[in-house]
Write a protein that holds these residues in place. Structure first.
Motif, PDB file in Angstrom:
ATOM      1  N   MET A  25       7.706   7.770 -17.078  1.00 13.23           N
ATOM      2  CA  MET A  25       7.370   7.143 -15.808  1.00 13.23           C
ATOM      3  C   MET A  25       5.978   6.513 -15.878  1.00 13.23           C
ATOM      4  N   ASP A  26       5.868   5.294 -15.355  1.00 11.08           N
ATOM      5  CA  ASP A  26       4.588   4.599 -15.350  1.00 11.08           C
ATOM      6  C   ASP A  26       3.641   5.305 -14.387  1.00 11.08           C
ATOM      7  N   GLN A  27       2.503   5.744 -14.902  1.00 14.59           N
ATOM      8  CA  GLN A  27       1.491   6.403 -14.093  1.00 14.59           C
ATOM      9  C   GLN A  27       0.131   5.730 -14.276  1.00 14.59           C
ATOM     10  N   GLY A  28       0.150   4.413 -14.522  1.00 11.76           N
ATOM     11  CA  GLY A  28      -1.080   3.658 -14.714  1.00 11.76           C
ATOM     12  C   GLY A  28      -1.838   3.453 -13.422  1.00 11.76           C
ATOM     13  N   PRO A  29      -2.916   2.664 -13.457  1.00 10.96           N
ATOM     14  CA  PRO A  29      -3.747   2.445 -12.267  1.00 10.96           C
ATOM     15  C   PRO A  29      -2.979   1.843 -11.092  1.00 10.96           C
ATOM     16  N   ASP A  30      -2.084   0.894 -11.365  1.00  9.85           N
ATOM     17  CA  ASP A  30      -1.340   0.268 -10.261  1.00  9.85           C
ATOM     18  C   ASP A  30      -0.417   1.276  -9.583  1.00  9.85           C
ATOM     19  N   ALA A  31       0.250   2.101 -10.388  1.00  8.51           N
ATOM     20  CA  ALA A  31       1.128   3.110  -9.794  1.00  8.51           C
ATOM     21  C   ALA A  31       0.321   4.127  -8.989  1.00  8.51           C
ATOM     22  N   ALA A  32      -0.858   4.509  -9.494  1.00  8.29           N
ATOM     23  CA  ALA A  32      -1.702   5.446  -8.744  1.00  8.29           C
ATOM     24  C   ALA A  32      -2.161   4.837  -7.424  1.00  8.29           C
ATOM     25  N   ARG A  33      -2.494   3.569  -7.450  1.00  9.02           N
ATOM     26  CA  ARG A  33      -2.959   2.907  -6.215  1.00  9.02           C
ATOM     27  C   ARG A  33      -1.833   2.833  -5.182  1.00  9.02           C
ATOM     28  N   GLU A  34      -0.642   2.468  -5.625  1.00  5.43           N
ATOM     29  CA  GLU A  34       0.477   2.363  -4.690  1.00  5.43           C
ATOM     30  C   GLU A  34       0.804   3.719  -4.072  1.00  5.43           C
ATOM     31  N   PHE A  35       0.827   4.755  -4.877  1.00  7.10           N
ATOM     32  CA  PHE A  35       1.170   6.074  -4.362  1.00  7.10           C
ATOM     33  C   PHE A  35       0.109   6.569  -3.377  1.00  7.10           C
ATOM     34  N   LEU A  36      -1.163   6.436  -3.758  1.00  7.52           N
ATOM     35  CA  LEU A  36      -2.222   6.981  -2.911  1.00  7.52           C
ATOM     36  C   LEU A  36      -2.296   6.250  -1.576  1.00  7.52           C
TER      37      LEU A  36
END
Length: 263
Positions: free
Chosen positions: A171-182
């Protein structure tokens, strides 16, 4: 590149006496012209005889034809300027493969969401562990809330958000994914209970919830779907660099009217 002494040594070892290069050699001695002329054996003098019969021409046998020995072929390195260019290799008509997107390493942070009055606070957990009542960083946060005119006993909202969420899998857990989730996480809490100002305490909170950086400290950011957000240095940074507290207090006095009720 062969020098003249080394070239002569090679030719002597191959028992080559006379040779002629196909091109002018660098660092070579000048050629001697007499060596390039064909060499013919000198004719023998005719004998002197008294008898007239001996003077009569006699049939002379034909001399056998002497062919020169074949000259040894010498591979002489050509200068770079005379070397033939290598034939160009035509690219195959295959379609070039598309470059693969490199996966960015996931960021690492832990954030705690709290509520104090009509404000939400997204605070960085420097140690990754929840606040304890006697933690120096938590005591500093209580002092900041008290100075801002807000309740100094903030309510914890949910469990801390730790990133990356999964230690295994693709699963992609890069900066963009972290930003979307948070942002989706904070937006859901705002829908449950609105806030007049969101405090972003610490660089991870500013970067992944407010889309800012360290240059955004002490500023009021307008974030889509989250509204007004106040960017602040992390609690650990404020304790390590106490001079930053003056900038926090200066910005707080300008924003205090947002959350303090009218007197």
């Amino acid at each position: 590149m062969l020098t003249e002494p080394r070239r002569r040594a090679y030719l002597s070892a191959m028992q080559v006496v006379h040779w002629l290069p196909r091109a002018e050699l660098p660092f070579a001695a000048p050629s001697r012209a007499e060596l390039l002329l064909p060499q013919t054996p000198p004719e023998a003098p005719l004998p002197v005889v008294e008898d007239a019969a001996a003077i009569a021409p006699a049939a002379r046998p034909e001399a056998p034809t002497v062919r020169p020995a074949p000259r040894a072929k010498i591979d002489i390195p050509r200068p770079a300027s005379l070397a033939k260019p290598a034939p160009a290799v035509l690219d195959s008509p295959e379609k070039p493969s598309e470059p693969r997107a490199q996966r960015v390493a996931p960021p690492r942070f832990a954030l705690q969401l709290l509520r104090a009055g009509n404000c939400l606070l997204l605070v960085e957990l420097a140690t990754g562990q929840p606040f304890q009542s006697r933690d120096p960083s938590y005591l500093l946060l209580k002092d900041m809330l008290r100075a801002a005119g807000l309740p100094d006993a903030p309510q914890i909202v949910g469990e801390p958000v730790r990133w990356p969420m999964f230690t295994r899998g693709n699963m992609d857990q890069g900066p963009d994914a972290a930003r979307e989730f948070l942002q989706a996480f904070v937006q859901a809490r705002l829908e449950d209970s609105p806030s007049v100002c969101l405090w972003l305490v610490g660089l991870p909170a500013i970067r992944f919830a407010g889309q800012g950086d360290e240059h955004s400290y002490y500023q009021l950011l307008q974030v889509d779907s989250l509204g007004a957000a106040w960017a602040l240095p992390g609690l650990e940074l404020l304790m390590d660099e106490p001079q930053r507290k003056a900038d926090v207090w200066k910005a707080m006095r300008q924003l205090m009217a947002r959350w303090k009720p009218a007197q």
